[in-house]
Design an enzyme around this catalytic site. Structure first.
Site, PDB file in Angstrom:
ATOM      1  N   HIS A 187       0.810  -1.436  -0.135  1.00 34.36           N
ATOM      2  CA  HIS A 187      -0.151  -0.036  -0.194  1.00 34.36           C
ATOM      3  C   HIS A 187       0.989   1.107   0.398  1.00 34.36           C
ATOM      4  O   HIS A 187       1.805   1.127   0.236  1.00 34.36           O
ATOM      5  CB  HIS A 187      -0.565  -0.480   1.299  1.00 34.36           C
ATOM      6  N   ASP A 241      -7.880  -5.523  -0.072  1.00 33.21           N
ATOM      7  CA  ASP A 241      -8.586  -6.439  -1.132  1.00 33.21           C
ATOM      8  C   ASP A 241      -8.066  -7.816  -1.030  1.00 33.21           C
ATOM      9  O   ASP A 241      -8.426  -8.274  -1.389  1.00 33.21           O
ATOM     10  CB  ASP A 241      -7.603  -5.751  -2.375  1.00 33.21           C
TER      11      ASP A 241
HETATM   12  N1  COA Z   1       3.604  -7.945  -4.593  1.00 40.40           N
HETATM   13  C1  COA Z   1       5.416  -8.061  -4.428  1.00 40.40           C
HETATM   14  N2  COA Z   1       6.049  -6.605  -4.535  1.00 40.40           N
HETATM   15  C2  COA Z   1       5.175  -5.300  -4.467  1.00 40.40           C
HETATM   16  C3  COA Z   1       4.110  -5.522  -4.100  1.00 40.40           C
HETATM   17  C4  COA Z   1       3.143  -6.469  -4.281  1.00 40.40           C
HETATM   18  N3  COA Z   1       1.986  -6.649  -4.372  1.00 40.40           N
HETATM   19  N4  COA Z   1       3.325  -3.965  -3.601  1.00 40.40           N
HETATM   20  C5  COA Z   1       4.767  -3.706  -4.130  1.00 40.40           C
HETATM   21  N5  COA Z   1       5.746  -4.369  -4.324  1.00 40.40           N
HETATM   22  C6  COA Z   1       7.167  -3.788  -4.275  1.00 40.40           C
HETATM   23  C7  COA Z   1       7.478  -3.531  -5.591  1.00 40.40           C
HETATM   24  O1  COA Z   1       7.969  -4.039  -6.652  1.00 40.40           O
HETATM   25  C8  COA Z   1       9.045  -2.100  -5.011  1.00 40.40           C
HETATM   26  O2  COA Z   1      10.107  -3.018  -5.437  1.00 40.40           O
HETATM   27  P1  COA Z   1      11.520  -2.153  -5.476  1.00 40.40           P
HETATM   28  O3  COA Z   1      11.826  -1.276  -4.234  1.00 40.40           O
HETATM   29  O4  COA Z   1      12.120  -3.054  -5.338  1.00 40.40           O
HETATM   30  O5  COA Z   1      10.946  -1.470  -6.910  1.00 40.40           O
HETATM   31  C9  COA Z   1       8.193  -1.478  -3.730  1.00 40.40           C
HETATM   32  O6  COA Z   1       7.234  -2.809  -3.296  1.00 40.40           O
HETATM   33  C10 COA Z   1       8.102  -0.760  -3.420  1.00 40.40           C
HETATM   34  O7  COA Z   1       6.268  -0.626  -4.038  1.00 40.40           O
HETATM   35  P2  COA Z   1       5.964   0.685  -5.558  1.00 40.40           P
HETATM   36  O8  COA Z   1       5.074  -0.041  -6.675  1.00 40.40           O
HETATM   37  O9  COA Z   1       6.478   1.523  -5.725  1.00 40.40           O
HETATM   38  O10 COA Z   1       4.660   0.804  -3.873  1.00 40.40           O
HETATM   39  P3  COA Z   1       3.412   2.060  -4.857  1.00 40.40           P
HETATM   40  O11 COA Z   1       3.144   3.226  -3.624  1.00 40.40           O
HETATM   41  O12 COA Z   1       3.836   2.993  -6.252  1.00 40.40           O
HETATM   42  O13 COA Z   1       2.316   1.555  -5.282  1.00 40.40           O
HETATM   43  C11 COA Z   1       0.686  -0.687  -4.748  1.00 40.40           C
HETATM   44  C12 COA Z   1       1.317   1.067  -3.664  1.00 40.40           C
HETATM   45  C13 COA Z   1      -0.452  -0.882  -4.077  1.00 40.40           C
HETATM   46  C14 COA Z   1      -0.150   0.168  -6.114  1.00 40.40           C
HETATM   47  C15 COA Z   1       1.353  -1.374  -4.808  1.00 40.40           C
HETATM   48  O14 COA Z   1       2.275  -2.169  -3.716  1.00 40.40           O
HETATM   49  C16 COA Z   1       1.024  -2.762  -5.426  1.00 40.40           C
HETATM   50  O15 COA Z   1       0.848  -2.910  -6.668  1.00 40.40           O
HETATM   51  N6  COA Z   1       0.080  -4.536  -4.628  1.00 40.40           N
HETATM   52  C17 COA Z   1      -0.744  -5.088  -5.946  1.00 40.40           C
HETATM   53  C18 COA Z   1      -1.984  -4.178  -6.011  1.00 40.40           C
HETATM   54  C19 COA Z   1      -2.825  -4.350  -5.134  1.00 40.40           C
HETATM   55  O16 COA Z   1      -3.164  -5.099  -3.970  1.00 40.40           O
HETATM   56  N7  COA Z   1      -4.283  -2.654  -4.601  1.00 40.40           N
HETATM   57  C20 COA Z   1      -4.876  -2.256  -4.092  1.00 40.40           C
HETATM   58  C21 COA Z   1      -4.024  -1.636  -3.781  1.00 40.40           C
HETATM   59  S1  COA Z   1      -5.359  -0.532  -2.305  1.00 40.40           S
END
Ligand code: COA
Length: 425
Positions: free
Chosen positions: A303, A360
């Protein structure tokens, strides 16, 4: 707390005002930055940008706190009804008993969609995703209920939207399974009406299951607002241009659809199904998220704001166990979800990045147990988020000195070049 911050740019010092929120959150006010320095800030994806001041929802991502108008999410999920939470978010306070009654009556009486709008459903293919239908139908409400700028008319449209969205959602489900629409009934409550329109069939008596009603009430409350998330920001941005309520909320529905946002609940179930069919090899999928050759993510994990736990996920995990056993549902995906969570939370990759289950992760398992099909999950999220979107749309519209939202950019393209005639290219 200091009242201003100092910025040194190319040797020149500039004072910037500091705004402190009621929970001590600190914002450096850069609204005069460009005028003072000629520079702008650069924050792609807005992770460090406060887009507004807001009095609706407070989140402390480090401590796992979520409050609507000051009330803790756990208390609201335990004691409130979803319509009470709608009232709280939109009008700023819990309703008194007479207000609650009046609100409930209005939400029921405005549930019917215009008969002409029923024809719209006929135009969609049976395979249409219900989020596309919901977004289109909400935008279409503006054709039937044009916005007049008075407070009373806007308020009436808010009630219409809250009341009719559940009818549109249920009709889009009935359309997808080829069953006749069930009309809302004035003697039923908001949730009873929704569940009846979803699951009743004309030839059989239907009684709402109390376990399902209560679980749905909790789910909708947990989704009702989440401050400046992607879809709410969309609603505020669209509204800032003066777009009407229905157009702005329809844009929010579209923004919610994506799998990184509200669409994650559908994606979680699809992922758990893949893992189940693959022999429940949890470690393989945890490892896949770490592989450089794969862009696989554990859906329902991580998140932008919560970095220790998502309080909504904690509540849902507890209630998933209880609701499934009360309904007598034995869903293998619940076991897979719990084991996957265990394996992921013990993995250094997830620990280092502070990745925890979000709202979720368990919501889909609850929706499944209630008999709600997978492609309706994000519609359920939208129904829950509706009061939050409305509250933010109103707040931004009424904010003193509100201006159209229009960010700037750092241009990285070609500098000026001369026109090249076709024969010389
Ligand atoms: N599974 C595996 N790795 C994950 C991850 C996941 N669900 N979510 C984040 N990461 C990793 C990223 O690859 C990144 O790794 P890095 O530092 O080696 O590049 C790190 O964790 C930071 O993630 P980031 O994508 O920069 O976080 P964000 O704040 O931009 O994105 C979300 C937040 C929620 C979009 C992201 O965690 C995600 O895509 N989650 C899955 C979708 C989801 O459940 N969405 C509902 C949100 S309520």
């Amino acid at each position: 707390m200091t009242q201003n911050a100092k910025l040194v740019l190319e040797g020149k010092e500039t004072d910037l005002a500091v705004t402190v929120g009621t929970e001590g959150e600190v914002g450096i006010d850069i609204s005069a930055l460009r005028a003072k320095t000629g520079a702008i800030t650069l924050d792609p994806s807005f992770a460090n940008t406060g887009a507004c001041e807001s009095a609706i929802t407070y989140i402390d991502g480090e401590r796992g706190i979520l409050r609507y108008r000051g009330y803790d999410i756990a208390d609201l999920a335990e004691y409130a009804t979803f319509p009470e939470v709608c009232h709280l978010l939109i009008y700023g306070r819990l309703p008194t008993p007479p207000e609650r009654e009046e609100f409930r009556t209005r939400l029921t009486r405005h549930s019917l969609v215009h008969e002409d709008m029923k024809k719209f459903f006929e135009g969609f293919p049976q395979t249409a995703h219900p989020m596309g239908i919901l977004s289109a139908m909400i935008a279409s409400l503006s054709a039937y209920y044009p916005e007049d700028d008075t407070h009373e008319e806007i308020d009436l449209n808010i009630i219409r939207l809250l009341a009719k969205a559940k009818t549109i959602a249920a009709f889009s489900y009935k359309k997808s399974i080829g069953q006749p629409f069930i009309y809302p009934q004035n003697d039923l409550t908001y949730l009873e009406n929704f569940l009846t329109m979803m699951f009743a069939v004309p030839s059989e008596p239907y009684k709402v299951d109390e376990v399902v009603r209560s679980a749905l009430n909790k789910l909708l409350i947990l989704h009702a607002d989440h401050e400046q998330n992607c879809s709410t920001t969309t609603v505020r941005v669209v509204g800032s241009g003066g777009a009407n309520l229905f157009a702005s909320i329809s844009a929010g529905v579209s923004a919610l659809w994506g799998p990184l946002h509200g669409g994650a609940n559908q994606a979680v179930i699809e992922m758990l199904e893949v893992i189940r069919k693959d022999g429940s090899n949890y470690q393989k999928y945890v490892d896949l998220t770490k592989s450089k050759d794969s862009d696989f993510k554990l859906m329902g994990f991580g998140h932008r704001v919560y970095k220790n736990f998502d309080p909504r996920a904690l509540i849902l995990k507890q209630s998933a166990d209880q609701v499934l056993s009360n309904l007598g549902v034995d869903d293998p995906l619940l076991e897979i979800a719990m084991r996957l969570e265990e394996v992921a939370l013990a993995d250094p990759y997830f620990v280092e990045r502070k990745l925890y289950p979000n709202v979720d992760f368990y919501s889909g398992i609850l929706y499944r147990a209630m008999g709600i099909p997978t492609d309706m999950f994000t519609v359920m999220f939208a129904l829950g988020r509706l009061p939050g979107w409305i509250a933010h749309w109103l707040e931004q519209r009424n904010a003193p000195g509100a201006r159209i939202n229009r960010p700037r950019q750092i241009y990285t393209g070609e500098t000026a070049r001369e026109w090249v005639p076709l024969e010389d290219r």
